[in-house]
Design a protein around this motif. Structure first.
Motif, PDB file in Angstrom:
ATOM      1  N   SER A 146       0.849  -1.195   0.000  1.00 21.34           N
ATOM      2  CA  SER A 146       0.000   0.000   0.000  1.00 21.34           C
ATOM      3  C   SER A 146       0.882   1.242   0.000  1.00 21.34           C
ATOM      4  N   LEU A 147       0.245   2.372  -0.298  1.00 19.10           N
ATOM      5  CA  LEU A 147       0.941   3.648  -0.389  1.00 19.10           C
ATOM      6  C   LEU A 147       0.207   4.704   0.417  1.00 19.10           C
ATOM      7  N   ALA A 148       0.961   5.657   0.962  1.00 14.41           N
ATOM      8  CA  ALA A 148       0.390   6.839   1.602  1.00 14.41           C
ATOM      9  C   ALA A 148       1.334   8.005   1.338  1.00 14.41           C
ATOM     10  N   ILE A 149       0.795   9.217   1.370  1.00 11.48           N
ATOM     11  CA  ILE A 149       1.575  10.403   1.030  1.00 11.48           C
ATOM     12  C   ILE A 149       1.472  11.417   2.162  1.00 11.48           C
ATOM     13  N   ASN A 150       2.614  12.015   2.499  1.00  8.05           N
ATOM     14  CA  ASN A 150       2.663  13.086   3.495  1.00  8.05           C
ATOM     15  C   ASN A 150       3.579  14.172   2.948  1.00  8.05           C
ATOM     16  N   GLY A 151       2.977  15.298   2.538  1.00  5.48           N
ATOM     17  CA  GLY A 151       3.769  16.355   1.921  1.00  5.48           C
ATOM     18  C   GLY A 151       4.348  15.888   0.605  1.00  5.48           C
ATOM     19  N   SER A 152       5.653  16.002   0.456  1.00  5.89           N
ATOM     20  CA  SER A 152       6.306  15.583  -0.784  1.00  5.89           C
ATOM     21  C   SER A 152       6.912  14.190  -0.670  1.00  5.89           C
ATOM     22  N   PHE A 153       6.500  13.443   0.335  1.00  3.25           N
ATOM     23  CA  PHE A 153       7.095  12.134   0.572  1.00  3.25           C
ATOM     24  C   PHE A 153       6.071  11.013   0.368  1.00  3.25           C
ATOM     25  N   LEU A 154       6.560   9.922  -0.194  1.00  3.69           N
ATOM     26  CA  LEU A 154       5.749   8.751  -0.479  1.00  3.69           C
ATOM     27  C   LEU A 154       6.187   7.609   0.431  1.00  3.69           C
ATOM     28  N   PHE A 155       5.210   6.970   1.085  1.00  2.00           N
ATOM     29  CA  PHE A 155       5.496   5.878   2.022  1.00  2.00           C
ATOM     30  C   PHE A 155       4.867   4.596   1.479  1.00  2.00           C
ATOM     31  N   GLY A 156       5.696   3.572   1.292  1.00  2.00           N
ATOM     32  CA  GLY A 156       5.210   2.302   0.759  1.00  2.00           C
ATOM     33  C   GLY A 156       5.474   1.171   1.729  1.00  2.00           C
ATOM     34  N   THR A 157       4.412   0.427   2.082  1.00  2.00           N
ATOM     35  CA  THR A 157       4.596  -0.729   2.961  1.00  2.00           C
ATOM     36  C   THR A 157       5.013  -1.937   2.131  1.00  2.00           C
ATOM     37  N   THR A 158       5.887  -2.766   2.701  1.00  2.00           N
ATOM     38  CA  THR A 158       6.364  -3.969   2.027  1.00  2.00           C
ATOM     39  C   THR A 158       6.244  -5.151   2.978  1.00  2.00           C
ATOM     40  N   SER A 159       6.145  -6.341   2.391  1.00  2.00           N
ATOM     41  CA  SER A 159       5.972  -7.515   3.248  1.00  2.00           C
ATOM     42  C   SER A 159       6.835  -8.687   2.850  1.00  2.00           C
ATOM     43  N   PHE A 160       7.426  -8.634   1.671  1.00  2.00           N
ATOM     44  CA  PHE A 160       8.188  -9.794   1.226  1.00  2.00           C
ATOM     45  C   PHE A 160       9.231  -9.361   0.222  1.00  2.00           C
ATOM     46  N   SER A 161      10.435  -9.898   0.374  1.00  4.93           N
ATOM     47  CA  SER A 161      11.483  -9.698  -0.619  1.00  4.93           C
ATOM     48  C   SER A 161      12.077 -11.061  -0.967  1.00  4.93           C
ATOM     49  N   PRO A 162      12.200 -11.368  -2.258  1.00  2.00           N
ATOM     50  CA  PRO A 162      12.820 -12.644  -2.641  1.00  2.00           C
ATOM     51  C   PRO A 162      14.320 -12.657  -2.426  1.00  2.00           C
ATOM     52  N   VAL A 163      14.886 -11.498  -2.124  1.00  7.13           N
ATOM     53  CA  VAL A 163      16.326 -11.413  -1.893  1.00  7.13           C
ATOM     54  C   VAL A 163      16.611 -11.795  -0.435  1.00  7.13           C
ATOM     55  N   PRO A 164      17.446 -12.827  -0.187  1.00 10.62           N
ATOM     56  CA  PRO A 164      17.716 -13.257   1.190  1.00 10.62           C
ATOM     57  C   PRO A 164      18.248 -12.128   2.062  1.00 10.62           C
ATOM     58  N   ASN A 165      17.712 -12.070   3.290  1.00  8.54           N
ATOM     59  CA  ASN A 165      18.174 -11.149   4.335  1.00  8.54           C
ATOM     60  C   ASN A 165      17.866  -9.685   4.039  1.00  8.54           C
ATOM     61  N   GLU A 166      17.075  -9.398   3.018  1.00  7.30           N
ATOM     62  CA  GLU A 166      16.684  -8.017   2.782  1.00  7.30           C
ATOM     63  C   GLU A 166      15.614  -7.588   3.793  1.00  7.30           C
ATOM     64  N   LYS A 167      15.644  -6.317   4.160  1.00  6.07           N
ATOM     65  CA  LYS A 167      14.718  -5.789   5.159  1.00  6.07           C
ATOM     66  C   LYS A 167      13.379  -5.414   4.511  1.00  6.07           C
ATOM     67  N   GLY A 225       9.394  -3.437   5.594  1.00  9.17           N
ATOM     68  CA  GLY A 225       8.774  -2.523   6.546  1.00  9.17           C
ATOM     69  C   GLY A 225       8.087  -1.400   5.801  1.00  9.17           C
ATOM     70  N   VAL A 226       8.391  -0.156   6.164  1.00  9.38           N
ATOM     71  CA  VAL A 226       7.856   1.021   5.472  1.00  9.38           C
ATOM     72  C   VAL A 226       9.018   1.730   4.785  1.00  9.38           C
ATOM     73  N   MET A 227       8.954   1.798   3.455  1.00  8.64           N
ATOM     74  CA  MET A 227       9.987   2.477   2.683  1.00  8.64           C
ATOM     75  C   MET A 227       9.531   3.907   2.399  1.00  8.64           C
ATOM     76  N   VAL A 228      10.482   4.857   2.410  1.00  5.58           N
ATOM     77  CA  VAL A 228      10.168   6.271   2.226  1.00  5.58           C
ATOM     78  C   VAL A 228      10.891   6.782   0.979  1.00  5.58           C
ATOM     79  N   PHE A 229      10.140   7.516   0.134  1.00 15.65           N
ATOM     80  CA  PHE A 229      10.682   8.043  -1.120  1.00 15.65           C
ATOM     81  C   PHE A 229      10.326   9.526  -1.250  1.00 15.65           C
ATOM     82  N   GLY A 245      14.620   6.445   3.179  1.00 13.05           N
ATOM     83  CA  GLY A 245      14.502   5.863   4.511  1.00 13.05           C
ATOM     84  C   GLY A 245      13.760   4.536   4.511  1.00 13.05           C
ATOM     85  N   LEU A 246      13.929   3.798   5.595  1.00 15.60           N
ATOM     86  CA  LEU A 246      13.239   2.525   5.792  1.00 15.60           C
ATOM     87  C   LEU A 246      13.010   2.306   7.273  1.00 15.60           C
ATOM     88  N   TRP A 247      11.745   2.106   7.636  1.00 14.12           N
ATOM     89  CA  TRP A 247      11.422   1.651   8.993  1.00 14.12           C
ATOM     90  C   TRP A 247      11.278   0.150   8.921  1.00 14.12           C
TER      91      TRP A 247
END
Length: 656
Positions: free
Chosen positions: A261-282, A284-288, A300-302
């Motif tokens: 999912s996506l949410a926007i605050n000002g000029s920033f975009l926040f995307g939630t993530t739940s799965f990465s096929p790349v081993p040991n990748e984090k 959470g919430v990515m910020v763009f 950023g990444l929470w």
């Protein structure tokens, strides 16, 4: 951090994300069948947090099939208000704060209007059902626009107790995601296009443009830009002129994680993530941040150890649906360093459930054991919990003890002689995760991934002894079933095998037969009941099937008999000559194979995907992807035989 210039979409990428959308949103519909041998008795509806909405100081979020309301006047001290149980889990929530109305979409069960004027006692005011794959609802004034596979619907909810269907702007094209910006409605269609409607008069929406570029799911608008997720990528459109939108391209997350999912605050975009096929990748919430040069900069990444699903932001405070971690409240005022302000503890998925002494004992992902009393009123039905990090994947009873497969935590032995005070008494760890456990007292048989089959002697439950094992270190076995002197292991990896193991000498289990499952893409489960053996799988270019196998031959296609199932089956249960088969939205009551066919006697509805089945003492327990579990009484007659000629039933099923 990483900055990416937007990529120009190739034809291959466009086809790929369009196929992704179609397979995700509009799977094959379920065929109906007759009555049911199963009588609904009760349901525990809770589960992981997946969807969230935030307006003013009110947050509404899903916890399985329950919608919960929270007050965030002080983000550091969230106040839990009331909750309401839905027929299935919420797909999307839209809060119409000025009317104290929540529009809740429940996929197969349509639109539900929740009145939360008394947030301590929210109620379902009305519902609009009968439409397949309802995905989202957005509102302008008292008109809701609802996306379904049957098209975009316009619904008047000015009287929340009496919904009025106004019609569909284009009933020939299905719709999935939607978002409103001022007087325009943006919709992702089932054809993979972006359709834009002028809703200056919301009662009469007018389509003003359609692009042939796939906008993705989970749409969000910021100023002149529209964003949408498609797997690990986010598409970007310039909508400064909604009549002639321009597709700018897409960008891919640096971790290759899938956006939810996506949410926007000002000029920033926040995307939630739940799965990465790349081993040991984090994840959470990515910020763009999107620059004037159309460059997407990841800033950023929470991080979270649980899947992050929905996100909604008001005045620099984000409410995040964080799976078994519940509701997380984040301060996003500093986008490069998100911080947790507060949280409401969550509920994990129920992976397996058994009944003991009037209580239901549940194996809960992310937490451990949960003891539930269905006779108590909601939400006070949990009477005890036992943390077993990192959670419980499966469990089986042996007298007063529960044997728990705890993933990377190994196997736990829990004393349940007093269910209100479960006590951990012992544990055994393996070189891989403990996925599934079967008990034949005093032995426990564990499917332990690449560690294979592990056999434990529980003669003294407080001092379990591993007495035997069999493994193929190249195969990840996650399912085990046992009947007499034979154990069956199965791998759910692509083209994973199933094997038959002789356990007549538990200290020296030996391979009898097995190998690669030819022509299959994914195996689901293998279950042995006495001398009957069943295997669920997905057959390449054909679809999901259930086969009854000859234990002496193990030939899965066509076996002794087959049955096509909807979206495959993950587990089976049996009693007498009745076989219970889960599929999306229901559990079928079947018989054993005759003349090359597995007969179907009846079908009972279940929210979402039923995953694990347990039969004992006339009760069938089914865990659900929509949260919690369902309890059925098992009848002996169905499909017209309830009061009719029982000799016909006996001839059909072999039961008296």
């Amino acid at each position: 951090m990483k900055g990416n210039t937007l990529r120009t979409p190739s034809i291959f990428h466009a086809l790929l994300i369009t196929a992704f959308a179609l397979l995700t949103i509009f799977p094959t519909p379920c065929a109906g069948s007759g009555g049911s041998c199963l009588e609904f008795e009760g349901r525990w509806p809770y589960g992981v947090a997946e969807t969230v909405a935030f307006s003013g100081s009110t947050v509404a979020y899903s916890a399985g099939s329950v919608l919960r309301f929270v007050r965030l006047d002080d983000p550091e001290n969230p106040v839990q208000l009331g909750e309401v149980t839905l027929p299935e889990s919420a797909r999307h929530i839209e809060l119409v704060a000025e009317r104290s109305i929540a529009l809740v979409v429940c996929n197969q069960r349509g639109l539900h209007v929740i009145d939360y004027s008394d947030p301590a006692e929210p109620v379902i005011a009305s519902a609009l059902d009968g439409y397949d794959y309802t995905q989202a609802a957005v509102a302008k004034g008292t008109i809701a626009f609802v996306t379904t596979s049957d098209g975009l619907l316009s619904v008047d909810f000015s009287d929340p107790t009496d919904l009025q269907l106004l019609g569909s702007p284009d009933p020939t094209i299905g719709a999935s995601s939607a978002v409103i910006s001022e007087n325009f409605l943006f919709v992702t269609t089932s054809d993979g296009d972006l359709a834009i409607y002028d809703i200056s008069d919301p009662v009469q929406p007018v389509q003003v443009s359609v692009t042939d570029s796939y906008p993705g799911l989970n749409l969000a608008v910021s100023g002149n830009f529209l964003f949408g997720t498609a797997g690990n990528s986010i598409s970007v459109f310039d909508i400064s002129n909604p009549i002639t939108p321009s597709y700018l391209g897409y960008f891919i997350s640096s971790t290759d994680a899938r956006f939810n999912s996506l949410a926007i605050n000002g000029s920033f975009l926040f995307g939630t993530t739940s799965f990465s096929p790349v081993p040991n990748e984090k994840t959470g919430v990515m910020v763009f941040e999107m620059t004037p040069e159309n460059e997407i900069v990841e800033i950023g990444l929470w991080e979270s150890d649980a899947r992050t699903w929905g996100i909604a932001i008001v005045d620099g405070i984000a409410a995040v649906a964080n799976s078994h971690r519940g509701l997380q409240v984040l301060d996003v005022g500093e986008p490069t360093a998100l911080s947790v302000v507060s949280a409401i503890d969550g509920i994990g998925s129920i992976n397996s459930v058994v009944k003991k002494a009037g209580f239901f004992i549940a194996a809960e992902s992310g937490h451990g054991l949960r003891v539930i009393d269905l006779e108590s009123p909601l939400p006070e039905q949990t009477v005890a919990r036992l943390p077993l990090p990192p959670g419980a994947a499966d469990l089986a009873l042996m007298g007063d003890f529960a044997v728990v497969a705890g993933g990377s935590g190994g196997v736990h032995i829990v004393d349940l002689s007093s269910p209100l005070t479960p006590t951990l008494v012992a544990g055994v760890e393996f070189s891989d995760k403990a996925y599934r456990v079967v008990v034949q007292p005093p032995l426990a048989f564990v499917a332990a991934g690449t560690a294979g089959l592990r056999i434990l002697d529980l003669t003294n439950p407080s001092d379990p002894q591993e007495i035997g094992h069999w493994l193929d270190p190249l195969v990840n076995f996650t399912v085990v079933s046992v009947a007499g002197d034979l154990a069956y292991l199965l791998s759910r990896d692509p083209d994973g095998p199933y094997v038959q193991i002789d356990i007549s000498t538990p200290s020296n289990p030996t391979l009898v037969a097995g190998g690669k499952t030819r022509q299959t893409r994914y195996s689901r489960t293998i279950n042995a009941f006495g001398n009957r053996l069943f295997y669920c799988f997905f057959l390449t270019d054909v679809g999901p099937f259930l086969s009854e196998l000859d234990p002496d031959e193990l030939e899965f296609w066509p076996g002794l008999g087959t049955l096509p199932v909807y979206n495959s089956c993950w587990d089976l249960a049996a009693t007498g000559s009745l076989l219970f088969v889960p599929q999306f939205g229901s559990i079928m009551t079947c018989g054993f194979a005759k003349n090359g066919v597995i007969p179907v006697y009846g079908q009972a509805p279940v929210p979402g995907y039923p995953f694990r089945l347990t039969y004992a003492s006339g009760k069938l327990l089914a865990t659900s992807s929509d949260g919690g579990f369902v309890v059925f009484n098992v009848g002996f007659f169905c499909d017209g035989f309830e009061t009719g000629d029982t000799s016909t039933w006996s001839a059909a099923t072999g039961m008296k």
